[in-house]
Design an enzyme around this catalytic site. Structure first.
Site, PDB file in Angstrom:
ATOM      1  N   GLY A  65       3.476   6.127   4.228  1.00 42.62           N
ATOM      2  CA  GLY A  65       2.387   5.240   4.625  1.00 42.62           C
ATOM      3  C   GLY A  65       2.171   5.305   6.132  1.00 42.62           C
ATOM      4  O   GLY A  65       1.538   6.232   6.645  1.00 42.62           O
ATOM      5  N   GLY A  66       2.714   4.336   6.840  1.00 47.37           N
ATOM      6  CA  GLY A  66       2.477   4.188   8.278  1.00 47.37           C
ATOM      7  C   GLY A  66       2.611   5.472   9.086  1.00 47.37           C
ATOM      8  O   GLY A  66       1.747   5.790   9.913  1.00 47.37           O
ATOM      9  N   HIS A 118       0.430   1.850  -7.136  1.00 51.42           N
ATOM     10  CA  HIS A 118       1.115   1.511  -5.883  1.00 51.42           C
ATOM     11  C   HIS A 118       1.488   0.026  -5.907  1.00 51.42           C
ATOM     12  O   HIS A 118       0.759  -0.793  -6.465  1.00 51.42           O
ATOM     13  CB  HIS A 118       0.205   1.821  -4.694  1.00 51.42           C
ATOM     14  CG  HIS A 118       0.914   1.714  -3.384  1.00 51.42           C
ATOM     15  ND1 HIS A 118       1.096   0.512  -2.744  1.00 51.42           N
ATOM     16  CD2 HIS A 118       1.533   2.645  -2.623  1.00 51.42           C
ATOM     17  CE1 HIS A 118       1.780   0.722  -1.631  1.00 51.42           C
ATOM     18  NE2 HIS A 118       2.060   2.003  -1.533  1.00 51.42           N
ATOM     19  N   SER A 176       8.957   3.396   4.398  1.00 49.55           N
ATOM     20  CA  SER A 176       9.393   3.588   5.782  1.00 49.55           C
ATOM     21  C   SER A 176       9.967   4.976   6.061  1.00 49.55           C
ATOM     22  O   SER A 176      10.922   5.115   6.828  1.00 49.55           O
ATOM     23  CB  SER A 176      10.381   2.491   6.192  1.00 49.55           C
ATOM     24  OG  SER A 176       9.743   1.217   6.152  1.00 49.55           O
ATOM     25  N   ASN A 207      -0.230   8.394   2.472  1.00 51.97           N
ATOM     26  CA  ASN A 207      -1.066   7.335   1.896  1.00 51.97           C
ATOM     27  C   ASN A 207      -1.654   6.523   3.054  1.00 51.97           C
ATOM     28  O   ASN A 207      -0.947   5.752   3.687  1.00 51.97           O
ATOM     29  CB  ASN A 207      -0.188   6.459   0.989  1.00 51.97           C
ATOM     30  CG  ASN A 207      -0.902   5.210   0.510  1.00 51.97           C
ATOM     31  OD1 ASN A 207      -2.123   5.105   0.618  1.00 51.97           O
ATOM     32  ND2 ASN A 207      -0.149   4.274  -0.026  1.00 51.97           N
ATOM     33  N   TRP A 208      -2.947   6.727   3.289  1.00 52.95           N
ATOM     34  CA  TRP A 208      -3.569   6.066   4.445  1.00 52.95           C
ATOM     35  C   TRP A 208      -3.969   4.617   4.168  1.00 52.95           C
ATOM     36  O   TRP A 208      -4.463   3.940   5.064  1.00 52.95           O
ATOM     37  CB  TRP A 208      -4.780   6.874   4.904  1.00 52.95           C
ATOM     38  CG  TRP A 208      -4.408   8.141   5.618  1.00 52.95           C
ATOM     39  CD1 TRP A 208      -3.155   8.497   6.031  1.00 52.95           C
ATOM     40  CD2 TRP A 208      -5.286   9.200   6.004  1.00 52.95           C
ATOM     41  NE1 TRP A 208      -3.215   9.722   6.659  1.00 52.95           N
ATOM     42  CE2 TRP A 208      -4.499  10.178   6.649  1.00 52.95           C
ATOM     43  CE3 TRP A 208      -6.657   9.431   5.861  1.00 52.95           C
ATOM     44  CZ2 TRP A 208      -5.043  11.355   7.162  1.00 52.95           C
ATOM     45  CZ3 TRP A 208      -7.204  10.596   6.360  1.00 52.95           C
ATOM     46  CH2 TRP A 208      -6.412  11.551   7.011  1.00 52.95           C
ATOM     47  N   LYS A 209      -3.811   4.185   2.927  1.00 53.38           N
ATOM     48  CA  LYS A 209      -4.167   2.792   2.598  1.00 53.38           C
ATOM     49  C   LYS A 209      -5.572   2.487   3.126  1.00 53.38           C
ATOM     50  O   LYS A 209      -6.419   3.366   3.142  1.00 53.38           O
ATOM     51  CB  LYS A 209      -3.108   1.843   3.144  1.00 53.38           C
ATOM     52  CG  LYS A 209      -1.700   2.282   2.730  1.00 53.38           C
ATOM     53  CD  LYS A 209      -0.641   1.268   2.994  1.00 53.38           C
ATOM     54  CE  LYS A 209       0.690   1.826   2.483  1.00 53.38           C
ATOM     55  NZ  LYS A 209       1.784   0.880   2.564  1.00 53.38           N
ATOM     56  N   GLY A 226       6.595  -0.466   4.565  1.00 59.10           N
ATOM     57  CA  GLY A 226       5.994  -1.071   5.757  1.00 59.10           C
ATOM     58  C   GLY A 226       6.926  -2.021   6.502  1.00 59.10           C
ATOM     59  O   GLY A 226       6.490  -2.756   7.385  1.00 59.10           O
ATOM     60  N   GLU A 258       1.228  -2.223  -3.805  1.00 61.02           N
ATOM     61  CA  GLU A 258       0.188  -3.128  -3.282  1.00 61.02           C
ATOM     62  C   GLU A 258      -0.863  -3.416  -4.342  1.00 61.02           C
ATOM     63  O   GLU A 258      -1.397  -4.524  -4.424  1.00 61.02           O
ATOM     64  CB  GLU A 258      -0.434  -2.521  -2.006  1.00 61.02           C
ATOM     65  CG  GLU A 258       0.527  -2.646  -0.831  1.00 61.02           C
ATOM     66  CD  GLU A 258       0.435  -1.542   0.206  1.00 61.02           C
ATOM     67  OE1 GLU A 258      -0.578  -0.812   0.244  1.00 61.02           O
ATOM     68  OE2 GLU A 258       1.400  -1.398   0.981  1.00 61.02           O
ATOM     69  N   GLU A 265       9.355   3.845  -4.852  1.00 62.69           N
ATOM     70  CA  GLU A 265       9.094   3.115  -3.611  1.00 62.69           C
ATOM     71  C   GLU A 265       9.643   1.702  -3.732  1.00 62.69           C
ATOM     72  O   GLU A 265       8.957   0.816  -4.253  1.00 62.69           O
ATOM     73  CB  GLU A 265       7.584   3.042  -3.345  1.00 62.69           C
ATOM     74  CG  GLU A 265       6.923   4.385  -3.170  1.00 62.69           C
ATOM     75  CD  GLU A 265       5.671   4.266  -2.306  1.00 62.69           C
ATOM     76  OE1 GLU A 265       5.620   4.947  -1.284  1.00 62.69           O
ATOM     77  OE2 GLU A 265       4.774   3.478  -2.638  1.00 62.69           O
TER      78      GLU A 265
HETATM   79  P1  PGA Z   1       5.334   2.988   4.514  1.00 60.45           P
HETATM   80  O1  PGA Z   1       4.454   2.927   3.165  1.00 60.45           O
HETATM   81  O2  PGA Z   1       5.701   4.435   4.729  1.00 60.45           O
HETATM   82  O3  PGA Z   1       4.420   2.466   5.591  1.00 60.45           O
HETATM   83  O4  PGA Z   1       6.541   2.146   4.297  1.00 60.45           O
HETATM   84  C1  PGA Z   1       4.766   3.701   2.047  1.00 60.45           C
HETATM   85  C2  PGA Z   1       3.770   3.455   0.946  1.00 60.45           C
HETATM   86  O5  PGA Z   1       3.304   2.317   0.807  1.00 60.45           O
HETATM   87  O6  PGA Z   1       3.429   4.383   0.186  1.00 60.45           O
END
Ligand code: PGA
Length: 255
Positions: A234-235, A95, A213, A9-11, A173, A97, A167
């Site tokens: 994500g990251g 998600h 993470s 997930n590149w956000k 993050g 967010e 999640e």
């Molecule tokens: P993260 O994000 O791996 O940076 O913790 C995961 C996500 O939001 O899907």
């Protein structure tokens, strides 16, 4: 046997040119990997270009959201059929967010899942508790509500065809991963609810990813858990080397 799925997930990172450069390098890094579904989720602007860059490879593309209407006067929104035509095969829905920053509710998640499946997209439906909810002992109740309301009215076949991503919000993050045991507990609970509400076959077929993470060095222990069927990253998906390692480590963990 559920095929593991690793999704990046590149956000709101990577322009079109950055996304395409990543996709071209990444497709050769993972070209010999079999038995794992691999997905990249760029921003809307890069969905088409990334889909072209990975066409006829073992890498698929996801959008990060969709609106539930087919078309109309909805300035700024993008429909499921639009991202499908642009080359996406998956879409991330709900998600944390989006729930936290953009006010998405379980009812909205439900509409988006229906729209996505109606346009032949596989939804990756995100659920998970906040730190406050975990500390209050409400984790399982929160998951129950998100799953019950999010999947409300879907048939067992529709549920078997979607993907759930557990999640925990406190792990996203933050560098603070759930332990493999914490992840397995939540996943087993979710699968138990799917069994109760949609039947044993559906519960066996539905993939449940862990997200929060995930890094190359914690992938194997998470994916080795019986009810963890892959990861939403994500990251660590923003870097070709680390995301490539996550894919290969998850493959090794399940063979
Ligand atoms: P993260 O994000 O791996 O940076 O913790 C995961 C996500 O939001 O899907």
């Amino acid at each position: 046997m559920r095929t593991p799925l690793i999704a990046g997930n590149w956000k709101m990172y990577k322009t079109v040119s950055e996304a395409v450069a990543f996709a071209k390098e990444f497709r050769s890094v993972v070209k010999d990997v079999s038995g794992v579904d691999i997905v990249l989720a760029p921003t809307f602007t890069a969905v088409h270009a990334v889909a072209e860059a990975v066409r006829a490879t073992n890498v698929a593309v996801a959008a990060q959201d969709v609106y539930w209407e087919k078309e109309g006067a909805f300035t700024g929104e993008v429909s499921a059929s639009m991202v499908r035509e642009a080359g996406a095969e998956y879409v991330i829905i709900g998600h944390s967010e989006r729930r936290r920053l953009f006010g998405e509710t379980d009812v909205m998640v439900n509409r988006k899942i229906r729209a996505a499946q109606g346009a032949d997209l596989t939804p990756i439906v995100c659920v998970g508790e906040t730190l406050e909810e975990r500390e209050a002992g409400a984790t399982l109740a929160v998951l129950d509500r998100q799953i019950k309301d999010g999947l409300d009215g879907l048939t067992p076949e529709q549920v078997a065809a979607l993907v759930i991503a557990y999640e925990p919000v406190w792990a996203i993050g933050t560098g603070r991963t759930a332990t493999a045991a914490q992840a397995q507990d939540a996943h087993a609970h979710i699968r138990g609810r799917l069994r109760q509400w949609f039947g044993a076959d559906t519960a066996e077929q539905t993939r449940i990813l862990y997200g929060g993470s995930v890094k190359p060095d914690n992938t194997a222990e998470l994916v080795r858990e019986a009810d963890v069927d892959g990861a939403l990253v994500g990251g660590a998906s923003l870097d070709v080397k680390s995301f490539g390692e996550i894919v290969t480590k998850s493959r090794q963990a399940v063979v």
